[in-house]
Design an enzyme around this catalytic site. Structure first.
Site, mmCIF file in Angstrom:
data_model
loop_
_atom_site.group_PDB
_atom_site.id
_atom_site.type_symbol
_atom_site.label_atom_id
_atom_site.label_comp_id
_atom_site.label_asym_id
_atom_site.label_seq_id
_atom_site.Cartn_x
_atom_site.Cartn_y
_atom_site.Cartn_z
ATOM 1 N N ARG A 146 0.864 -1.196 0.000
ATOM 2 C CA ARG A 146 0.000 0.000 0.000
ATOM 3 C C ARG A 146 0.898 1.243 0.000
ATOM 4 O O ARG A 146 1.190 1.808 1.044
ATOM 5 C CB ARG A 146 -0.880 0.009 1.249
ATOM 6 N N ARG A 197 0.861 -1.518 -5.422
ATOM 7 C CA ARG A 197 -0.411 -0.881 -5.740
ATOM 8 C C ARG A 197 -0.161 0.620 -5.864
ATOM 9 O O ARG A 197 0.446 1.218 -4.970
ATOM 10 C CB ARG A 197 -1.409 -1.163 -4.624
ATOM 11 N N GLU A 218 -12.447 -4.194 -6.587
ATOM 12 C CA GLU A 218 -12.964 -3.823 -5.264
ATOM 13 C C GLU A 218 -14.218 -2.971 -5.370
ATOM 14 O O GLU A 218 -14.722 -2.467 -4.379
ATOM 15 C CB GLU A 218 -11.879 -3.153 -4.414
ATOM 16 N N ASN A 263 -11.976 -5.738 1.190
ATOM 17 C CA ASN A 263 -12.345 -4.736 2.205
ATOM 18 C C ASN A 263 -13.312 -3.717 1.611
ATOM 19 O O ASN A 263 -14.330 -3.362 2.207
ATOM 20 C CB ASN A 263 -11.109 -3.996 2.737
ATOM 21 N N ARG A 316 -16.872 0.532 5.906
ATOM 22 C CA ARG A 316 -15.898 -0.354 6.550
ATOM 23 C C ARG A 316 -15.254 0.243 7.792
ATOM 24 O O ARG A 316 -14.615 -0.468 8.553
ATOM 25 C CB ARG A 316 -14.820 -0.778 5.545
ATOM 26 N N CYS A 318 -6.622 -9.947 -1.826
ATOM 27 C CA CYS A 318 -5.679 -9.275 -0.916
ATOM 28 C C CYS A 318 -6.386 -8.509 0.203
ATOM 29 O O CYS A 318 -5.733 -7.863 1.013
ATOM 30 C CB CYS A 318 -4.742 -8.351 -1.681
HETATM 31 C C1 PEP Z 1 -9.209 -3.799 -0.062
HETATM 32 O O1 PEP Z 1 -9.987 -2.869 -0.285
HETATM 33 O O2 PEP Z 1 -9.565 -4.967 0.182
HETATM 34 C C2 PEP Z 1 -7.757 -3.574 -0.088
HETATM 35 C C3 PEP Z 1 -6.926 -4.579 -0.017
HETATM 36 O O3 PEP Z 1 -7.301 -2.289 -0.129
HETATM 37 P P1 PEP Z 1 -7.402 -1.261 1.105
HETATM 38 O O4 PEP Z 1 -7.729 -2.040 2.334
HETATM 39 O O5 PEP Z 1 -6.069 -0.600 1.190
HETATM 40 O O6 PEP Z 1 -8.493 -0.335 0.675
HETATM 41 MG MG MG Z 2 -9.320 -1.039 -1.177
#
Ligand code: PEP
Ligand code: MG
Length: 579
Positions: free
Chosen positions: A304, A340, A439, A462, A473, A510
């Site tokens: 990240r 990423r 996502e 996520n 979230r 991921c």
């Molecule tokens: C996700 O959204 O699942 C992800 C891996 O990215 P982040 O948690 O950094 O948004």
């Molecule tokens: Mg994400």
């Protein structure tokens, strides 16, 4: 009358795994009353001298904390304290205190408290996350200076000699830096989410932590015995003999499991029927790279990159990024490093970037949307990644892709960077793999049309979950509605799996879901090629993979049936499901 203390359970979110037991130490954030006392004009110069020495003392304390955290978890987190040092040296603030002191003739702690509070309140009211952060910095430093003027020990130091579970409203970076990892057995906070600073720090320090416990700081007292379950996010105060005995077994099992899992470090993540799954780790900071191989991960499935830049005033240039990416790539090669591109915006705001406040930041101007409109930010990063690809097994992926046009435009920008590097004679791997994070539900639904343009998909569950079922979230109030195995989420993942298979590209997961071993059979049953999880979770996911036979389950076309059939295959390592 029975005076036995009653067991009370507080439910939050487990964000750093492990069980802790010990007495509670509640850290309440407020400063005690700051008295305002008149002074004689002849005392003003003595007050100024006291003020100056408190500022020097505070500066030394901040530098010591900076040093401590740099040694413990890396220089980036220590950089947070540069902002605190700036507050102690702020001429405008100091001059206003001196003017007021000369004019009003009252004790300096009262004057400083008033002036600093006024500054913090003004900044805190501005609708800008960066300035609100600065307001917190001022408050943090103000509390230290006042305590030094009052001759009191800094809030967090010294902690009681006894090891304890720290309960706090929220931990600031400077609180976290003051933690003595040998004495802080666990962390429980009112606020926070998986991506909060507390959670990130706790995981780096491998301290069990539960966040989002609402008003737990108001409900418990220091000294009470407690148990903290960092898997499920439970804080149990005055645990009953039954609970203690239950967790006693859990802890014994936990240490056996840790020992068993450590033996898997060099083993591959291969199922019982011989299918190899690439099991990699997610990192936020370049220094996290040491824990990747330490936990037996096969490279990095999600770096990240935006985390490196969140506490700075300006974004780093191409050269600085190149040096960082190449260092990480070289340390994991020949294993892959999937970088990423910046996922800025939403809850992640970097200094030097003007993302104005939005009503719905997670649906707003973030990630690839922001980067496509800012080639001066995006292209230096792309060039840095391409250059690093020459020195390791580097792959690149774009966050928050919502559709074909966006993906195409991002790839075009990579192509432009390739041409620029080629004409300057700068080497890069022309075959570097490019992937799209899936996502956003629209990307999952249109995965077939995206698959032509990329080498792989990486599912960011996520975000995918929050968008698919409309559950924020980071909002602890609705965390119970955040359901990774919701049928809609599983259907979206299935669509991605089918598209990847049809177009002959690989796909991974991921998001946090990849680290949930109850769901490993399901993900393997859906044909996942790669799982990328937080480093500490690698051994248990590896163990889960090694116990499964996905070919057996794949013969069953119904996803629900897949889940039912694999349930009996769960390993006796399902420590996440305890309690
Ligand atoms: C996700 O959204 O699942 C992800 C891996 O990215 P982040 O948690 O950094 O948004
Ligand atoms: Mg994400």
């Amino acid at each position: 009358m029975n005076s036995e203390p009653v067991e009370t359970r507080f439910h939050g979110m487990g964000v750093s795994p492990g069980i802790a037991r010990g007495p509670i130490q509640v850290m309440r954030d407020e400063l005690e009353e700051v008295d305002r006392c008149p002074i004689d004009p002849s005392q003003v110069s003595a007050e100024i001298a006291r003020f100056e020495s408190a500022l020097v003392q505070t500066r030394i304390q901040i530098l010591e904390m900076q040093q401590k955290i740099a040694e413990a978890i890396g220089t980036k987190d220590a950089g947070i304290f540069d902002a605190h040092l700036l507050v102690v040296e702020d001429r405008t603030l100091i001059d206003e205190v001196l003017r007021k002191l000369e004019a009003e003739h009252v004790n300096v702690e009262a004057v400083f408290h008033e002036v600093a509070t006024k500054y913090a309140d003004t900044l805190g009211q501005i609708d800008d996350p960066y300035l609100r952060e600065r307001a917190l910095d001022i408050q943090d430093v103000m509390r230290r200076v006042v305590r030094n003027l009052q001759g009191k020990a800094p809030k967090m130091m010294p902690l009681p000699g006894e090891a304890h579970i720290l309960v706090a409203h929220n931990l600031t970076p400077s609180d976290a830096a003051s933690l003595d990892r040998d004495r802080v057995l666990g962390i429980a906070t009112d606020l926070g989410s998986r991506t909060s600073h507390t959670a990130i720090m706790a995981r780096s320090l491998t301290i069990p932590a539960a966040v989002g416990l609402h008003d737990v700081t108001e409900q418990v007292e220091s000294g009470a015995m407690a148990l903290l379950d960092g898997y499920t996010g439970l804080l149990i105060v005055n645990p009953s003999p039954e609970t203690l005995s239950y967790y006693g077994k859990v802890e014994i099992r936990q240490s056996e499991v840790t020992k068993e899992l450590a033996e898997l470090r060099e083993r591959s993540a291969t199922t019982r029927d011989g299918e190899h799954i690439v099991l990699s780790a997610n990192i936020e900071l370049p220094d996290d790279v040491t824990s990747v191989s330490a936990h037996g991960a096969e490279g990095i499935g999600l770096y990240r990159t935006e985390f490196l830049y969140l506490d700075r005033d300006s974004l780093p240039g191409e050269e600085e990024q190149y040096q960082t990416y190449r260092r990480v790539a070289e340390s994991v090669r020949p294993h892959p490093l999937i970088i990423r591109t910046f996922d800025l915006g939403g809850d992640k705001i970097a200094g030097g970037i003007d993302v104005s406040d939005e009503l719905n930041p997670f649906l707003g101007w973030r990630a690839i949307r922001f980067c496509l409109e800012h080639p001066e930010v995006f292209k230096p990063q792309l060039r840095a990644i391409l250059r690093a690809s020459e020195l390791g097994n580097v792959k690149l992926m774009f966050p928050m892709i919502s559709g074909k046009a966006e993906l195409r435009r991002a790839i075009e920008m990579v192509d432009e960077c390739k041409s620029e590097l080629a004409s300057a004679g700068i080497p890069f791997n022309t075959e570097m793999q490019i992937g799209a994070m899936i996502e956003i539900p629209s990307a999952a639904i249109c995965a077939e049309s995206l698959a032509d343009d990329v080498d792989f998909f990486s599912i960011g569950t996520n975000d995918l979950i929050q968008y698919a079922i409309a559950v924020d979230r980071v909002n602890e109030r609705i965390a119970h509605l955040y359901e990774p195995s919701h049928p809609a989420v599983l259907r979206l993942i299935k669509m991605v799996a089918d598209a990847a298979q049809k177009h002959n590209i690989w796909f991974g997961v991921c998001g946090e879901m990849a680290g949930d071993i109850e769901l490993t059979p399901l993900l393997l049953g859906l044909g996942v090629d790669e799982l990328s999880v937080s480093p500490a979770l690698v051994p248990r996911v590896k163990s889960a993979i090694r116990g499964l036979m996905p070919s057996l389950h794949r013969s069953n076309p119904s996803m629900c049936a897949i889940k039912d059939r694999v349930t009996p295959l769960r390993l006796p390592l399902l420590d996440q499901s305890l309690a």
